[in-house]
Write a protein that holds these residues in place. Structure first.
Motif, PDB file in Angstrom:
ATOM      1  N   LYS A 255      -6.518  -2.024  -9.025  1.00 14.51           N
ATOM      2  CA  LYS A 255      -5.748  -1.850  -7.797  1.00 14.51           C
ATOM      3  C   LYS A 255      -4.269  -1.598  -8.051  1.00 14.51           C
ATOM      4  O   LYS A 255      -3.474  -1.532  -7.111  1.00 14.51           O
ATOM      5  N   GLU A 284      -3.189   0.751  -3.137  1.00 15.35           N
ATOM      6  CA  GLU A 284      -2.760   1.911  -2.343  1.00 15.35           C
ATOM      7  C   GLU A 284      -2.456   1.496  -0.898  1.00 15.35           C
ATOM      8  O   GLU A 284      -2.614   2.294   0.035  1.00 15.35           O
ATOM      9  N   THR A 285      -1.948   0.277  -0.757  1.00 15.03           N
ATOM     10  CA  THR A 285      -1.606  -0.258   0.562  1.00 15.03           C
ATOM     11  C   THR A 285      -0.153  -0.708   0.616  1.00 15.03           C
ATOM     12  O   THR A 285       0.555  -0.429   1.584  1.00 15.03           O
ATOM     13  N   ILE A 310       4.182   0.655   3.405  1.00 17.46           N
ATOM     14  CA  ILE A 310       2.839   0.131   3.659  1.00 17.46           C
ATOM     15  C   ILE A 310       1.985   1.250   4.242  1.00 17.46           C
ATOM     16  O   ILE A 310       2.463   2.068   5.038  1.00 17.46           O
ATOM     17  N   LEU A 311       0.740   1.316   3.808  1.00 22.72           N
ATOM     18  CA  LEU A 311      -0.246   2.262   4.335  1.00 22.72           C
ATOM     19  C   LEU A 311      -1.417   1.433   4.838  1.00 22.72           C
ATOM     20  O   LEU A 311      -2.161   0.843   4.050  1.00 22.72           O
ATOM     21  N   TYR A 312      -1.580   1.370   6.174  1.00 18.80           N
ATOM     22  CA  TYR A 312      -2.520   0.413   6.772  1.00 18.80           C
ATOM     23  C   TYR A 312      -3.484   1.133   7.699  1.00 18.80           C
ATOM     24  O   TYR A 312      -3.085   1.942   8.538  1.00 18.80           O
ATOM     25  N   ARG A 313      -4.773   0.871   7.531  1.00 15.30           N
ATOM     26  CA  ARG A 313      -5.792   1.442   8.402  1.00 15.30           C
ATOM     27  C   ARG A 313      -5.834   0.669   9.723  1.00 15.30           C
ATOM     28  O   ARG A 313      -6.002  -0.548   9.734  1.00 15.30           O
ATOM     29  N   LYS A 320      -4.797   5.979   9.598  1.00 12.36           N
ATOM     30  CA  LYS A 320      -3.933   5.128   8.785  1.00 12.36           C
ATOM     31  C   LYS A 320      -2.483   5.268   9.231  1.00 12.36           C
ATOM     32  O   LYS A 320      -1.987   6.382   9.444  1.00 12.36           O
ATOM     33  N   LYS A 322       1.400   4.815   8.276  1.00  6.92           N
ATOM     34  CA  LYS A 322       2.234   4.801   7.080  1.00  6.92           C
ATOM     35  C   LYS A 322       3.680   4.544   7.477  1.00  6.92           C
ATOM     36  O   LYS A 322       4.273   5.315   8.243  1.00  6.92           O
TER      37      LYS A 322
END
Length: 345
Positions: A255, A284-285, A310-313, A320, A322
């Motif tokens: 990760k 990748e978050t 931050i990249l959040y679904r 997502k 961003k």
């Protein structure tokens, strides 16, 4: 594979030769302050800015339309980005972009960049406290982008842009183009990128503020007393910029990812410099970034850059969110903070 690699390197070399042939920058002459549309040099997003602007060989981000349009070729799905940031001298910088990947065709995108100057008082020699009128100024660029992967290792891209600068009732326009390429080398996936930006015509101010009425012969009477005329303004070239860069992963295990970027810049209105940056990603978050801008350039006010993201679904969707933040040191001009908001569908 070897033949494709040779072709890719030759194409990037062609851009390099073309860039240097267009940039007549003598070592003893910096040409500072000789170009128009300076807003075209402002880094548009928080991610690239947090890495010190070392973003020419990075890929897959919508902001690549600014740094190197070839990087757009690796974009997946649909992406959008919005930036509203205070800039120097109480001006405001804005950037909006939209791009999507069309299978077997490539990536198509569009963006709008603006730099807005707040209203101010119109002053004259006879009325130094103001005439009662207000004036405003602003810069605008509308860009259309296209990028395509020609193979799994080589991609190209280009921009076509309309540029306008305006102050009160006078304005100047230009058309310009950008061209870029990215090659993924066989050596540990190191990426090589090159781009040339803002290749276009000179900008010349025109408008009703430049119209005057003159008496061609004020000494004699009986002639034509007033003739309408225009002030003739000089044309100034665009800030042509050639970039060549390297990027890759120092760590890419599980990760954890640690990427680097290193760019060399050759502008037509300043001396050469180097940008360097790092990006650490977890799952990748979550992202942490750092860099340094305009290394080895004399008289620069830019320097250390920092940032996070931050990249959040979003829950229950495939969308997502961003969010990126950057801090850029500008020496005696203090610092600049940027926040980028984007969506990936």
């Amino acid at each position: 594979m070897i033949k494709q690699s040779i072709k890719s390197i030759l194409f990037i070399s062609l851009i390099t030769v073309f860039g240097f042939s267009q940039l007549e920058n003598e070592q003893t002459i910096t040409k500072r302050g000789t170009t128009s549309a300076q807003f075209l040099k402002i880094g548009v997003d928080a991610r690239g800015s947090a890495m010190g602007g070392a973003f020419t060989a990075m890929t897959g981000d919508i902001s690549q339309s600014f740094w190197n349009p070839a990087g757009l070729a690796h974009l997946e799905g649909i992406q959008t980005m919005f930036v509203n940031s205070p800039w120097l001298a109480e001006t405001t910088f804005n950037f909006m972009a939209f791009a999507f990947n069309v299978p077997r065709i490539g990536v198509i995108g569009a963006s709008v960049t603006s730099l807005m100057v707040p209203e101010d008082i119109v002053r004259t020699v006879d009325q130094p406290e103001g005439t009662g009128e207000l004036f405003e100024a602003g810069d605008l660029a509308v860009t259309f982008s296209y990028a395509k992967q020609l193979s799994d290792r080589f991609s190209i891209g280009g921009n076509l842009k309309f540029i306008q600068q305006k102050i009160w009732h006078a304005s100047a326009q230009a058309m310009a183009a950008d061209l870029g390429a990215v090659f993924v080398s066989p050596f540990k996936g190191i990426r090589i990128g090159a781009s040339i930006s803002n290749f276009g015509n000179d900008m010349t101010l025109d408008g009703r503020d430049l119209r005057i009425s003159v008496d061609p012969d004020p000494v004699n009477e009986g002639n034509v007393e007033f003739i309408n005329a225009l002030y003739e303004t000089d044309g100034f070239p665009l800030p042509l910029l050639f970039r060549v860069g390297l990027a890759g992963e120092l760590i890419n295990k599980g990760k954890t990812r640690l990427s680097f970027g290193l760019d060399a810049l050759h502008p037509n209105d300043n001396t050469e410099s180097i940008n360097a940056g790092l990006e650490f990603a977890f799952a990748e978050t979550f992202f942490v970034r750092s860099g340094y801008s305009t290394l080895f350039r004399d008289g620069t006010e830019e320097g250390l850059t920092l940032g996070a993201g931050i990249l959040y679904r979003l829950v229950g969707t495939n969308t997502k969110l961003k969010v990126d933040y950057s801090y850029s040191d500008f020496g005696r001009f203090d610092f600049i903070q940027r926040v980028s908001l984007g969506f990936r569908f």
